[in-house]
Motif scaffolding. Structure first.
Motif, PDB file in Angstrom:
ATOM      1  N   HIS A 133       0.881  -1.159   0.000  1.00 62.02           N
ATOM      2  CA  HIS A 133       0.000   0.000   0.000  1.00 62.02           C
ATOM      3  C   HIS A 133       0.923   1.215   0.000  1.00 62.02           C
ATOM      4  O   HIS A 133       1.755   1.358   0.889  1.00 62.02           O
ATOM      5  CB  HIS A 133      -0.897  -0.004   1.236  1.00 62.02           C
ATOM      6  N   PHE A 134       0.799   2.040  -1.029  1.00 63.32           N
ATOM      7  CA  PHE A 134       1.616   3.238  -1.151  1.00 63.32           C
ATOM      8  C   PHE A 134       0.773   4.465  -0.855  1.00 63.32           C
ATOM      9  O   PHE A 134      -0.372   4.558  -1.288  1.00 63.32           O
ATOM     10  CB  PHE A 134       2.176   3.383  -2.571  1.00 63.32           C
ATOM     11  N   ILE A 135       1.366   5.399  -0.132  1.00 63.90           N
ATOM     12  CA  ILE A 135       0.786   6.727   0.034  1.00 63.90           C
ATOM     13  C   ILE A 135       1.715   7.678  -0.699  1.00 63.90           C
ATOM     14  O   ILE A 135       2.931   7.640  -0.502  1.00 63.90           O
ATOM     15  CB  ILE A 135       0.675   7.127   1.514  1.00 63.90           C
ATOM     16  N   VAL A 136       1.148   8.499  -1.565  1.00 62.13           N
ATOM     17  CA  VAL A 136       1.963   9.431  -2.338  1.00 62.13           C
ATOM     18  C   VAL A 136       1.512  10.863  -2.105  1.00 62.13           C
ATOM     19  O   VAL A 136       0.338  11.135  -1.842  1.00 62.13           O
ATOM     20  CB  VAL A 136       1.943   9.106  -3.852  1.00 62.13           C
ATOM     21  N   ALA A 137       2.474  11.745  -2.166  1.00 64.93           N
ATOM     22  CA  ALA A 137       2.249  13.188  -2.091  1.00 64.93           C
ATOM     23  C   ALA A 137       3.321  13.821  -2.963  1.00 64.93           C
ATOM     24  O   ALA A 137       4.310  13.156  -3.304  1.00 64.93           O
ATOM     25  CB  ALA A 137       2.371  13.661  -0.638  1.00 64.93           C
ATOM     26  N   PRO A 138       3.155  15.063  -3.349  1.00 62.75           N
ATOM     27  CA  PRO A 138       4.198  15.680  -4.177  1.00 62.75           C
ATOM     28  C   PRO A 138       5.568  15.603  -3.484  1.00 62.75           C
ATOM     29  O   PRO A 138       5.729  16.038  -2.356  1.00 62.75           O
ATOM     30  CB  PRO A 138       3.732  17.128  -4.317  1.00 62.75           C
ATOM     31  N   GLY A 139       6.514  14.954  -4.153  1.00 67.24           N
ATOM     32  CA  GLY A 139       7.869  14.895  -3.635  1.00 67.24           C
ATOM     33  C   GLY A 139       8.158  13.813  -2.610  1.00 67.24           C
ATOM     34  O   GLY A 139       9.288  13.679  -2.163  1.00 67.24           O
ATOM     35  N   GLN A 140       7.168  13.018  -2.222  1.00 66.11           N
ATOM     36  CA  GLN A 140       7.427  11.959  -1.253  1.00 66.11           C
ATOM     37  C   GLN A 140       6.418  10.835  -1.368  1.00 66.11           C
ATOM     38  O   GLN A 140       5.334  11.011  -1.916  1.00 66.11           O
ATOM     39  CB  GLN A 140       7.456  12.507   0.172  1.00 66.11           C
ATOM     40  N   SER A 141       6.798   9.667  -0.874  1.00 66.72           N
ATOM     41  CA  SER A 141       5.895   8.521  -0.868  1.00 66.72           C
ATOM     42  C   SER A 141       6.265   7.603   0.280  1.00 66.72           C
ATOM     43  O   SER A 141       7.357   7.692   0.838  1.00 66.72           O
ATOM     44  CB  SER A 141       5.960   7.771  -2.203  1.00 66.72           C
ATOM     45  N   SER A 143       5.819   3.382   1.490  1.00 72.22           N
ATOM     46  CA  SER A 143       5.432   2.003   1.201  1.00 72.22           C
ATOM     47  C   SER A 143       5.192   1.281   2.511  1.00 72.22           C
ATOM     48  O   SER A 143       6.081   1.220   3.367  1.00 72.22           O
ATOM     49  CB  SER A 143       6.559   1.308   0.429  1.00 72.22           C
ATOM     50  N   PHE A 144       3.980   0.724   2.670  1.00 75.32           N
ATOM     51  CA  PHE A 144       3.686  -0.042   3.882  1.00 75.32           C
ATOM     52  C   PHE A 144       4.615  -1.244   3.997  1.00 75.32           C
ATOM     53  O   PHE A 144       5.077  -1.579   5.085  1.00 75.32           O
ATOM     54  CB  PHE A 144       2.230  -0.517   3.873  1.00 75.32           C
ATOM     55  N   ALA A 145       4.876  -1.923   2.873  1.00 78.72           N
ATOM     56  CA  ALA A 145       5.733  -3.125   2.908  1.00 78.72           C
ATOM     57  C   ALA A 145       7.140  -2.760   3.362  1.00 78.72           C
ATOM     58  O   ALA A 145       7.735  -3.464   4.183  1.00 78.72           O
ATOM     59  CB  ALA A 145       5.758  -3.793   1.536  1.00 78.72           C
ATOM     60  N   GLU A 146       7.685  -1.665   2.840  1.00 82.58           N
ATOM     61  CA  GLU A 146       9.028  -1.264   3.225  1.00 82.58           C
ATOM     62  C   GLU A 146       9.117  -0.886   4.701  1.00 82.58           C
ATOM     63  O   GLU A 146      10.160  -1.026   5.317  1.00 82.58           O
ATOM     64  CB  GLU A 146       9.512  -0.091   2.361  1.00 82.58           C
ATOM     65  N   ARG A 147       8.019  -0.413   5.257  1.00 82.07           N
ATOM     66  CA  ARG A 147       7.998  -0.028   6.675  1.00 82.07           C
ATOM     67  C   ARG A 147       7.574  -1.178   7.589  1.00 82.07           C
ATOM     68  O   ARG A 147       7.462  -0.991   8.793  1.00 82.07           O
ATOM     69  CB  ARG A 147       7.059   1.143   6.886  1.00 82.07           C
ATOM     70  N   GLY A 148       7.273  -2.337   7.011  1.00 85.43           N
ATOM     71  CA  GLY A 148       6.849  -3.466   7.835  1.00 85.43           C
ATOM     72  C   GLY A 148       5.437  -3.345   8.365  1.00 85.43           C
ATOM     73  O   GLY A 148       5.086  -3.953   9.368  1.00 85.43           O
ATOM     74  N   LEU A 149       4.595  -2.576   7.688  1.00 85.24           N
ATOM     75  CA  LEU A 149       3.215  -2.352   8.126  1.00 85.24           C
ATOM     76  C   LEU A 149       2.208  -3.265   7.465  1.00 85.24           C
ATOM     77  O   LEU A 149       1.017  -3.156   7.716  1.00 85.24           O
ATOM     78  CB  LEU A 149       2.817  -0.892   7.875  1.00 85.24           C
ATOM     79  N   LEU A 150       2.676  -4.158   6.598  1.00 82.99           N
ATOM     80  CA  LEU A 150       1.737  -5.001   5.838  1.00 82.99           C
ATOM     81  C   LEU A 150       1.727  -6.419   6.361  1.00 82.99           C
ATOM     82  O   LEU A 150       2.688  -7.067   6.543  1.00 82.99           O
ATOM     83  CB  LEU A 150       2.128  -4.963   4.365  1.00 82.99           C
TER      84      LEU A 150
END
Length: 150
Positions: A133-141, A143-150
């Motif tokens: 699950h990705f959250i995106v905003a201008p200039g940043q994003s 990743s739940f998987a990369e943060r261990g949240l999935l």
């Protein structure tokens, strides 16, 4: 597309087309950075919050990207049954969730984490995996998987 010149709109469309080709090849989902770039182009500039889904084959090739739920500047209401129905109609084996934060801060809220867990649990019944699950905003994003949240 919001407030882009004709040339900027054309450049974005060309970039999206090229990225779709990258995401459709064998190594597409082995590159979270390419997925982040694609999702940022698709969602980051939206003035309202959108919840979208990337529907994928068993080999993680992109079947379809769909913006499913439009919200206000800080929330959107997600219907899990709509995601499940579309995944089944497209014969998707996996998916990536995504949404934008018009506030400009790509940090997951507790509500974001809850809906992700609910979608993941519901789709397990159909043997459909939620890869990220990705959250995106201008200039940043984020990743739940990369943060261990999935």
């Amino acid at each position: 597309m919001p407030n882009y010149s004709e040339y900027e709109q054309k450049a974005i469309q060309i970039a999206l087309s090229a990225m779709r080709q990258v995401l459709s090849n064998d190594n597409a989902m082995n590159s979270p950075e390419e997925v982040k770039k694609y999702l940022t182009l698709k969602l980051a500039a939206e003035p309202d919050e959108w919840f979208a889904v990337m529907f994928l084959t068993n080999q993680h090739h992109l079947i379809s990207f769909e913006k499913l739920f439009r919200g206000t500047v800080n929330a959107s209401h997600v219907h899990i049954r709509v995601i499940a129905r579309m995944a089944l109609e497209l014969n998707a084996a996996a998916l990536i969730l995504a949404h934008n934060h018009p506030s400009g801060i790509a940090e997951p809220s507790s509500a974001d984490q809850r809906i992700t867990a609910s979608i993941k649990d519901a789709l397990q019944v159909f043997d459909i995996r939620v890869l990220d699950h990705f959250i995106v905003a201008p200039g940043q994003s984020c990743s739940f998987a990369e943060r261990g949240l999935l």
